[in-house]
Design a protein around this motif. Structure first.
Motif, mmCIF file in Angstrom:
data_model
loop_
_atom_site.group_PDB
_atom_site.id
_atom_site.type_symbol
_atom_site.label_atom_id
_atom_site.label_comp_id
_atom_site.label_asym_id
_atom_site.label_seq_id
_atom_site.Cartn_x
_atom_site.Cartn_y
_atom_site.Cartn_z
ATOM 1 N N LEU A 49 18.772 -90.485 -76.189
ATOM 2 C CA LEU A 49 17.813 -90.200 -75.127
ATOM 3 C C LEU A 49 16.756 -89.205 -75.591
ATOM 4 O O LEU A 49 17.075 -88.167 -76.172
ATOM 5 N N TRP A 50 15.484 -89.535 -75.302
ATOM 6 C CA TRP A 50 14.346 -88.664 -75.575
ATOM 7 C C TRP A 50 13.573 -88.454 -74.276
ATOM 8 O O TRP A 50 13.424 -89.377 -73.484
ATOM 9 N N TYR A 51 13.056 -87.255 -74.098
ATOM 10 C CA TYR A 51 12.198 -86.923 -72.966
ATOM 11 C C TYR A 51 10.766 -86.812 -73.466
ATOM 12 O O TYR A 51 10.513 -86.148 -74.472
ATOM 13 N N GLU A 52 9.854 -87.450 -72.760
ATOM 14 C CA GLU A 52 8.449 -87.323 -73.106
ATOM 15 C C GLU A 52 7.958 -85.968 -72.596
ATOM 16 O O GLU A 52 8.074 -85.655 -71.419
ATOM 17 N N ILE A 53 7.384 -85.178 -73.507
ATOM 18 C CA ILE A 53 6.868 -83.858 -73.166
ATOM 19 C C ILE A 53 5.362 -83.924 -72.934
ATOM 20 O O ILE A 53 4.806 -83.177 -72.143
ATOM 21 N N GLY A 54 4.700 -84.826 -73.637
ATOM 22 C CA GLY A 54 3.272 -85.015 -73.477
ATOM 23 C C GLY A 54 2.865 -86.326 -74.117
ATOM 24 O O GLY A 54 3.603 -86.887 -74.927
ATOM 25 N N ARG A 55 1.670 -86.813 -73.731
ATOM 26 C CA ARG A 55 1.199 -88.092 -74.270
ATOM 27 C C ARG A 55 -0.307 -88.177 -74.133
ATOM 28 O O ARG A 55 -0.924 -87.437 -73.368
ATOM 29 N N TYR A 56 -0.881 -89.136 -74.847
ATOM 30 C CA TYR A 56 -2.240 -89.575 -74.552
ATOM 31 C C TYR A 56 -2.090 -90.545 -73.392
ATOM 32 O O TYR A 56 -1.254 -91.445 -73.438
#
Length: 185
Positions: A49-56
């Protein structure tokens, strides 16, 4: 009657294809010279499992908060991908997308081809850099229009955030385009 049915099916298929393209809008280029991945990736350590911290920002995640990605090895050698987000806010209704990925030969596990829409749309997924302990990763693709900052925790420490952002900047990414992702408290 067969020609008419064929024409209707063709036009309907074209309309669906155009609609799909509209939802996959491309954003601005935030990195005109995306580098090759910095490190090999051990898939057995990367899955989970990965959590998105930021994105475009992008069309397929518009309005999403609480974004996670879960990767798992499949018996056929592919990787299952389950992305989820909360529409409208961290506590909003959940939207889930399931796909699959294949490691690109010769990439030391750092490049994958990912598909959520069958064989018709395959995207690049490059693990551009990662922590030695796999606690964070920076994911992009060759066009420089997409960027994801991922962490194993929904709320990484300020120090870890700084490390990820500094590294993304070092890789050539415009941090002004990074949209922070909110997670439920």
């Amino acid at each position: 009657m067969t020609k008419r049915l064929s024409l209707i099916l063709l036009l309907g298929g074209a309309a669906l294809a155009l609609g799909a393209c509209a939802t996959l809008q491309r954003g601005p280029v935030g990195n005109a010279a995306v580098p090759q991945p910095a490190k090999a990736v051990d898939l057995d350590r990367y899955v989970g499992l990965w959590y998105e911290i930021g994105r475009y920002e992008n069309g397929f995640e518009r309005g999403c908060e609480g974004v996670t990605a879960r990767y798992a090895r499949r018996e056929d050698g592919l990787v299952s991908v389950v992305n989820s987000c909360r529409q409208g806010g961290p506590d909003g209704p959940e939207k889930v997308s399931e796909g699959r990925a294949k490691v690109v030969a010769g990439s030391d596990g750092a490049k994958l081809k990912v598909s959520f829409f069958g064989p018709f749309f395959v995207g690049d997924y490059w693990v551009l850099d990662r922590a030695d302990d796999y606690s964070w990763s920076i994911v992009g693709e060759p066009s420089g229009r997409y960027l994801w900052l991922l962490s194993r925790t929904a709320e990484p420490s300020p120090e870890m955030r700084r490390v990820m952002l500094d590294r993304a900047r070092d890789l050539g990414y415009d941090l002004d385009l990074v949209r922070p992702t909110r997670h439920a408290g």
